[in-house]
Design a protein around this motif. Sequence first.
Motif, PDB file in Angstrom:
ATOM      1  N   THR A 195       0.819  -1.212   0.000  1.00 49.90           N
ATOM      2  CA  THR A 195       0.000   0.000   0.000  1.00 49.90           C
ATOM      3  C   THR A 195       0.853   1.263   0.000  1.00 49.90           C
ATOM      4  O   THR A 195       1.779   1.396   0.800  1.00 49.90           O
ATOM      5  N   ASN A 196       0.545   2.187  -0.890  1.00 45.44           N
ATOM      6  CA  ASN A 196       1.227   3.483  -1.023  1.00 45.44           C
ATOM      7  C   ASN A 196       2.687   3.361  -1.471  1.00 45.44           C
ATOM      8  O   ASN A 196       3.454   4.314  -1.347  1.00 45.44           O
ATOM      9  N   SER A 197       3.065   2.199  -1.997  1.00 51.34           N
ATOM     10  CA  SER A 197       4.422   2.069  -2.533  1.00 51.34           C
ATOM     11  C   SER A 197       4.547   2.817  -3.856  1.00 51.34           C
ATOM     12  O   SER A 197       5.655   3.234  -4.235  1.00 51.34           O
ATOM     13  N   GLY A 198       3.444   2.964  -4.577  1.00 51.43           N
ATOM     14  CA  GLY A 198       3.482   3.579  -5.896  1.00 51.43           C
ATOM     15  C   GLY A 198       4.076   2.663  -6.951  1.00 51.43           C
ATOM     16  O   GLY A 198       4.242   3.063  -8.110  1.00 51.43           O
ATOM     17  N   ASP A 357       5.493   9.977   8.205  1.00 44.92           N
ATOM     18  CA  ASP A 357       4.603  10.944   7.549  1.00 44.92           C
ATOM     19  C   ASP A 357       5.133  11.281   6.163  1.00 44.92           C
ATOM     20  O   ASP A 357       6.078  10.652   5.673  1.00 44.92           O
ATOM     21  N   ASN A 358       4.508  12.250   5.526  1.00 39.92           N
ATOM     22  CA  ASN A 358       4.879  12.718   4.183  1.00 39.92           C
ATOM     23  C   ASN A 358       4.671  11.654   3.104  1.00 39.92           C
ATOM     24  O   ASN A 358       5.285  11.697   2.031  1.00 39.92           O
ATOM     25  N   ILE A 359       3.802  10.674   3.365  1.00 39.63           N
ATOM     26  CA  ILE A 359       3.539   9.616   2.395  1.00 39.63           C
ATOM     27  C   ILE A 359       2.745  10.177   1.220  1.00 39.63           C
ATOM     28  O   ILE A 359       1.714  10.834   1.404  1.00 39.63           O
ATOM     29  N   ASP A 360       3.231   9.927   0.001  1.00 37.03           N
ATOM     30  CA  ASP A 360       2.568  10.403  -1.212  1.00 37.03           C
ATOM     31  C   ASP A 360       1.381   9.495  -1.529  1.00 37.03           C
ATOM     32  O   ASP A 360       1.546   8.329  -1.867  1.00 37.03           O
ATOM     33  N   ARG A 361       0.173  10.076  -1.434  1.00 34.64           N
ATOM     34  CA  ARG A 361      -1.056   9.332  -1.734  1.00 34.64           C
ATOM     35  C   ARG A 361      -1.756   9.886  -2.963  1.00 34.64           C
ATOM     36  O   ARG A 361      -2.964   9.749  -3.123  1.00 34.64           O
ATOM     37  N   GLY A 362      -0.985  10.540  -3.838  1.00 37.48           N
ATOM     38  CA  GLY A 362      -1.585  11.111  -5.030  1.00 37.48           C
ATOM     39  C   GLY A 362      -2.460  12.299  -4.696  1.00 37.48           C
ATOM     40  O   GLY A 362      -2.036  13.235  -4.012  1.00 37.48           O
ATOM     41  N   ALA A 363      -3.710  12.257  -5.161  1.00 38.47           N
ATOM     42  CA  ALA A 363      -4.631  13.370  -4.929  1.00 38.47           C
ATOM     43  C   ALA A 363      -5.146  13.414  -3.501  1.00 38.47           C
ATOM     44  O   ALA A 363      -5.670  14.443  -3.054  1.00 38.47           O
ATOM     45  N   ALA A 364      -4.992  12.332  -2.746  1.00 37.13           N
ATOM     46  CA  ALA A 364      -5.457  12.299  -1.359  1.00 37.13           C
ATOM     47  C   ALA A 364      -4.491  13.058  -0.458  1.00 37.13           C
ATOM     48  O   ALA A 364      -3.396  13.447  -0.865  1.00 37.13           O
ATOM     49  N   SER A 365      -4.907  13.248   0.779  1.00 32.28           N
ATOM     50  CA  SER A 365      -4.070  13.984   1.728  1.00 32.28           C
ATOM     51  C   SER A 365      -2.817  13.198   2.089  1.00 32.28           C
ATOM     52  O   SER A 365      -2.726  11.992   1.847  1.00 32.28           O
ATOM     53  N   GLU A 366      -1.852  13.882   2.686  1.00 34.36           N
ATOM     54  CA  GLU A 366      -0.585  13.262   3.093  1.00 34.36           C
ATOM     55  C   GLU A 366      -0.836  12.072   4.005  1.00 34.36           C
ATOM     56  O   GLU A 366      -1.615  12.122   4.942  1.00 34.36           O
ATOM     57  N   GLY A 367      -0.151  10.958   3.725  1.00 35.63           N
ATOM     58  CA  GLY A 367      -0.307   9.771   4.542  1.00 35.63           C
ATOM     59  C   GLY A 367       0.539   9.830   5.798  1.00 35.63           C
ATOM     60  O   GLY A 367       1.680  10.296   5.780  1.00 35.63           O
ATOM     61  N   LYS A 368      -0.046   9.347   6.905  1.00 31.17           N
ATOM     62  CA  LYS A 368       0.665   9.306   8.183  1.00 31.17           C
ATOM     63  C   LYS A 368       0.385   7.966   8.864  1.00 31.17           C
ATOM     64  O   LYS A 368      -0.688   7.381   8.690  1.00 31.17           O
ATOM     65  N   ASN A 399      -3.075   4.483  11.239  1.00 26.99           N
ATOM     66  CA  ASN A 399      -2.737   5.270  10.056  1.00 26.99           C
ATOM     67  C   ASN A 399      -4.002   5.925   9.503  1.00 26.99           C
ATOM     68  O   ASN A 399      -5.106   5.659   9.997  1.00 26.99           O
ATOM     69  N   ASN A 400      -3.829   6.752   8.487  1.00 25.78           N
ATOM     70  CA  ASN A 400      -4.988   7.427   7.887  1.00 25.78           C
ATOM     71  C   ASN A 400      -5.266   6.948   6.467  1.00 25.78           C
ATOM     72  O   ASN A 400      -5.927   7.643   5.695  1.00 25.78           O
ATOM     73  N   PHE A 401      -4.780   5.731   6.122  1.00 29.36           N
ATOM     74  CA  PHE A 401      -4.982   5.241   4.759  1.00 29.36           C
ATOM     75  C   PHE A 401      -5.345   3.770   4.684  1.00 29.36           C
ATOM     76  O   PHE A 401      -5.666   3.258   3.612  1.00 29.36           O
ATOM     77  N   SER A 402      -5.292   3.044   5.779  1.00 35.74           N
ATOM     78  CA  SER A 402      -5.593   1.615   5.760  1.00 35.74           C
ATOM     79  C   SER A 402      -6.215   1.226   7.096  1.00 35.74           C
ATOM     80  O   SER A 402      -6.579   2.094   7.899  1.00 35.74           O
ATOM     81  N   ARG A 403      -6.303  -0.051   7.380  1.00 37.72           N
ATOM     82  CA  ARG A 403      -6.963  -0.526   8.587  1.00 37.72           C
ATOM     83  C   ARG A 403      -6.054  -0.402   9.803  1.00 37.72           C
ATOM     84  O   ARG A 403      -4.874  -0.691   9.747  1.00 37.72           O
TER      85      ARG A 403
END
Length: 419
Positions: A195-198, A357-368, A399-403
């Motif tokens: 997840t979020n590896s791009g 932090d500073n995770i690139d999630r594309g158009a979504a907010s910064e991942g933490k 986190n703010n992007f997964s479970r």
Amino acid sequence: MSTTPLARAVALAALGSCLTLPSLAQAEFIKDSKASIEARNFYFNSDFREDAGQSKQEEWAQGFLLRLESGFTEGTVGFGVDALATFGFKLDSSDDRAGSGLLNQDRSGGSQDNYGGLGLTAKAKVSESILKVGALQLKNQAIGSSDSRLLPQVFRGANLVSKDIEGLTLDLGYLDEVNNRNSSDYQDMRLNTFTNSGIQVSGVNQSNQFMFAGGSYKLTDSLTAGYYYSNLEDLYKQHSFNLIHVLPIADGQSLKSDLRYARSTDDGSSNVDNNAFGAMFTYSLSGHSLGLGYQKMSGDTGFAYIGDSVDPFLVNYVQVGNFAAKDETSWQARYDFNFASIGIPGLTFMTRYLTGDNIDRGAASEGKEWERNMDIAYVVQEGTFKNLGIKWRNATMRNNFSRDIDQNRLIVSYTLPLF
């Protein structure tokens, strides 16, 4: 782990040659042989802190590992054979609680009642160089076999380790298949697209060729440098650098510095482009150790490594997370205590906290994300129950992007040396 025609042929050939040698030539082969059987009782519980989807993974299983390692026959070239037999079976599970990685999954999404196999390894030794062919468990900068579940992950291939030059260790390897820790079969390797590896793969995400070459050199008594090149054919190439320095401060005191950098690029069928920098500084005083870690990802993707449970060479790879997403910056604070320093040998404690932090999630907010771990372990040192080990591993991941996850693992193990 099923044996392969290549592994069987090489192992049986080596064993056959040993049996035809005079008894004197077999002396070291027998004398240096050792065997042990390990029993692992493993309870795993991951509680997902949301209502949607599977609410938890909860399984309980029993495993057995029989390890046989021969010595080498005498002569300029010594030959030997190793074997690893494994068997695991289900004690408790259900279709709605499966997926812990302890057991082999079935087609319905649940877990099979049992699994296991036999891996054979032929080996040859010349001076301080050892070649192994067959079933391999590896741990280096390029690849790390996972052993954090009921049964270990095993690769199929060849590995040459040479220590003929003082202070220098050379390590070469070629792998074509992997038997994952919850599987009975060998299969092709794949690139991890977490997840979020791009990371994206064009075509089929699988390869049956992974090679690595590298090693380490002890520059001084306190400074060691390492370098490895690795390539998962068609998927990624990687250059990995490591520098370890241990500074003695006073009696019972030291400062260890562990610096890591890896440059990963694509190999034709992926978009891998990553720079991974990591640093871990650990101050030790008697039984206490305090560590501070930093890890930074840059480039178009996150860190590249083989998927399905391989341990990546990262300072912030921990119980649940790898903190290696695209552009992620993470920090770690860790504390260890060895109770042997106060007269209780065999008892150890570890706790750590990581934040990224500073995770690139594309158009979504910064991942933490953040994770907290705690390990408590005790191994009986003597008496009737010598080598009986008990370990409790606890983790909390948010986190703010997964479970979100609350996880507990309870492992009871016993290793019995046979000879």
